[in-house]
Motif scaffolding. Structure first.
Motif, PDB file in Angstrom:
ATOM      1  N   GLU A  16      98.056  83.762  19.789  1.00 51.41           N
ATOM      2  CA  GLU A  16      96.901  83.459  20.612  1.00 51.41           C
ATOM      3  C   GLU A  16      96.834  84.389  21.804  1.00 51.41           C
ATOM      4  OE1 GLU A  16      97.281  79.877  23.411  1.00 51.41           O
ATOM      5  OE2 GLU A  16      98.427  79.249  21.646  1.00 51.41           O
ATOM      6  N   GLY A  17      95.601  84.687  22.236  1.00 52.17           N
ATOM      7  CA  GLY A  17      95.413  85.597  23.352  1.00 52.17           C
ATOM      8  C   GLY A  17      94.166  85.274  24.130  1.00 52.17           C
ATOM      9  N   ASP A  18      93.785  86.204  25.014  1.00 53.84           N
ATOM     10  CA  ASP A  18      92.644  85.982  25.904  1.00 53.84           C
ATOM     11  C   ASP A  18      91.396  86.731  25.460  1.00 53.84           C
ATOM     12  OD1 ASP A  18      93.283  88.585  26.446  1.00 53.84           O
ATOM     13  OD2 ASP A  18      93.852  88.257  28.539  1.00 53.84           O
ATOM     14  N   GLY A  19      91.380  87.240  24.242  1.00 47.19           N
ATOM     15  CA  GLY A  19      90.245  87.988  23.723  1.00 47.19           C
ATOM     16  C   GLY A  19      90.489  89.480  23.677  1.00 47.19           C
ATOM     17  N   ASP A  20      91.333  90.005  24.556  1.00 48.58           N
ATOM     18  CA  ASP A  20      91.632  91.439  24.590  1.00 48.58           C
ATOM     19  C   ASP A  20      92.987  91.763  23.978  1.00 48.58           C
ATOM     20  OD1 ASP A  20      89.240  92.100  25.905  1.00 48.58           O
ATOM     21  OD2 ASP A  20      90.107  91.566  27.845  1.00 48.58           O
ATOM     22  N   ASP A  21      93.795  90.759  23.712  1.00 48.28           N
ATOM     23  CA  ASP A  21      95.120  91.003  23.148  1.00 48.28           C
ATOM     24  C   ASP A  21      95.005  91.471  21.695  1.00 48.28           C
ATOM     25  OD1 ASP A  21      96.739  90.250  25.404  1.00 48.28           O
ATOM     26  OD2 ASP A  21      96.140  88.188  25.014  1.00 48.28           O
ATOM     27  N   ILE A  22      95.956  92.310  21.281  1.00 52.92           N
ATOM     28  CA  ILE A  22      95.927  92.931  19.959  1.00 52.92           C
ATOM     29  C   ILE A  22      97.041  92.352  19.097  1.00 52.92           C
ATOM     30  CG2 ILE A  22      96.072  95.095  18.671  1.00 52.92           C
ATOM     31  CD1 ILE A  22      93.627  94.932  20.420  1.00 52.92           C
ATOM     32  N   SER A  23      96.685  92.051  17.849  1.00 55.83           N
ATOM     33  CA  SER A  23      97.659  91.614  16.853  1.00 55.83           C
ATOM     34  C   SER A  23      97.599  92.586  15.682  1.00 55.83           C
ATOM     35  CB  SER A  23      97.336  90.193  16.375  1.00 55.83           C
ATOM     36  OG  SER A  23      98.351  89.700  15.534  1.00 55.83           O
ATOM     37  N   ILE A  24      98.717  93.269  15.417  1.00 59.82           N
ATOM     38  CA  ILE A  24      98.781  94.238  14.321  1.00 59.82           C
ATOM     39  C   ILE A  24      99.870  93.798  13.351  1.00 59.82           C
ATOM     40  CG2 ILE A  24      99.232  96.622  13.668  1.00 59.82           C
ATOM     41  CD1 ILE A  24      98.226  97.479  16.410  1.00 59.82           C
TER      42      ILE A  24
END
Length: 338
Positions: free
Chosen positions: A235-243
Motif C-alpha cells: 500500500e502507498g500514497d498514490g506515488d509509491d512504486i511497486s515493481i
C-alpha cells in the motif's frame, strides 16, 4: 601557496581516512541468542558505531538462535550489511525452532497462537529495524526457518533481502497471529528470495506474508505452498512504486494486493490451485501486467479495481470470461473492473 596546498590535501586525506575508519567489520563466532560473539552482540556494536558496518560469520557458525531464551528481537538502529555467505554451507540458518502441539497431537499444524495449542518452544520476530530514512539494512545468504516472523522495519528505512529463504515460519501471540512475516514501512527490495510453506492468519487481505507501506521491488522472488490471506500486500500514497519482476506466486490461493501504488508486474507468473480469493487485486492503484501470466481455476482469475482505480489493461480488453491480453500478458479467466 605550498603551505596552503599541503593543508588542503592533508585535510582531504584525513577526511577520507576518517570515512574508512568508521566502517567496521564484526564477526559472529557463536550461535546463541546473546553473549560475546553472538549475532546480537555484533548488531549492538554496529549500532554504536556511526555509519554503515558489515557483519559476517565465522565458517564454524551454521545456525543462530535469534531470540529463543532471550525473548526479545535483535534491534537494528543504524545502517548495516549482515551476510551469512562465509559460513561453510554458504549460508547461515536463523532459527528459534519454534514448536507447538495441537490438542490432537499434531506438531506445528495450523497457527501457533490458536487458543488450544500448546507452545513448547517460543520466540519473537528475529529483527526489528528502528532506523530512519537514512538507514539501509542488507540481509543476505540466510535461511530463516521455524521462527515467529522474520523482520519488522519502521520509520522509512530501506531493507534489502538478498539470497534469502523463508521456510516453515509462522506467527505467535507476541505480535499477533495476523502480523506479516516481513513488515516494512519504507523501501523493501527482495532479490533471489524463496518463501515456502509459511503460515499466518488469513482472515483479512492485510494478513499477508509480506506487507509494505512505501516502495517495493521484488525480483526473482518465489512464493510457494504458503497459507495466508494475501501473499504480497503493498500500500502507498498514490506515488509509491511497486515493481515485481521475474517472480512466481504459486500454491493454494496466491494473491497480490496493490493498494494506492503504481504497480508493474513483469515477466512473472501467478498460478493457483484454489478458486478462493486469488489473483492480482488493484485497489485505487495503477496496474500494468507486462509479459506475465495469471492462471487460476474457476472464476477467481481477476484484476479487481474498485471505484477510483486505474487498470492499464482495461483499454486493451476486459471481458467477463475467457483469455485477456494485457501488455503481452495472459489472464486465463475473467477480469472484473468494478
Amino acid at each position: 601557496r605550498r603551505a596552503s596546498c599541503f593543508t588542503f590535501f592533508a585535510f582531504i586525506f584525513l577526511s577520507l581516512s576518517h570515512v574508512s575508519v568508521d566502517a567496521a567489520t564484526y564477526t559472529v563466532t557463536q550461535g546463541s541468542c546473546e553473549g560475546a560473539g553472538s549475532l546480537r552482540d555484533a548488531v549492538n556494536k554496529a549500532n554504536a558505531n556511526p555509519g554503515k558496518d558489515f557483519i559476517g560469520f565465522d565458517s564454524s557458525v551454521r545456525t543462530v538462535t535469534p531470540t529463543g531464551f532471550c525473548s526479545d528481537s535483535i534491534r537494528i538502529t543504524d545502517s548495516v550489511e549482515i551476510s551469512g555467505a562465509d559460513s561453510s554451507p554458504g549460508r547461515v540458518v536463523i532459527s528459534d525452532n519454534v514448536t507447538w502441539i495441537t490438542p490432537s497431537g499434531n506438531l506445528n499444524a495450523g497457527l501457533a497462537c490458536d487458543d488450544y495449542n500448546l507452545l513448547t518452544a517460543d520466540g519473537d520476530v528475529p529483527f526489528v529495524i528502528e532506523g530512519d530514512s537514512t538507514t539501509e539494512v542488507t540481509i543476505s545468504n540466510f535461511l530463516f526457518e521455524k521462527n515467529f516472523g522474520i523482520l519488522e522495519a519502521r520509520n522509512l528505512a530501506t531493507v534489502n533481502l538478498q539470497k534469502v529463504s523463508m521456510l516453515n515460519n509462522s506467527q505467535g501471540e507476541k505480535r499477533g497471529c495476523n502480523q506479516p512475516l516481513v513488515s516494512v514501512v519504507g523501501q523493501l527490495n527482495m532479490t533471489d528470495v524463496n518463501v515456502v510453506n509459511n503460515t499466518i492468519d488469513n482472515k483479512s487481505p492485510r494478513d499477508a506474508l509480506v506487507w509494505v507501506k512505501g516502495g517495493a521491488r521484488l525480483e526473482k522472488v518465489r512464493f510457494s505452498t504458503n497459507r495466508s490471506a494475501s501473499t504480497f500486500y503493498h500500500e502507498g500514497d498514490g506515488d509509491d512504486i511497486s515493481i515485481i519482476r521475474e517472480s512466481t506466486f504459486s500454491g493454494a490461493q496466491p494473491r497480490v494486493v496493490l493498494a494506492g501504488v503504481r504497480g508493474y508486474v513483469v515477466n512473472s507468473l501467478i498460478v493457483g490451485e484454489s478458486s478462493m480469493a486469488a489473483g492480482v487485486h488493484a485497489w485505487n492503484a495503477y496496474l500494468d501486467l507486462v509479459y506475465s501470466t495469471i492462471q487460476l481455476p474457476g472464476r477467481i482469475s481477476q484484476i479487481q479495481a474498485p471505484s477510483g482505480a486505474l487498470a492499464a489493461a482495461m483499454h486493451v480488453l476486459a471481458e467477463g470470461t475467457g483469455r485477456v491480453l494485457l501488455s503481452n500478458s495472459i489472464v486465463d479467466g475473467p477480469v472484473r473492473t468494478s
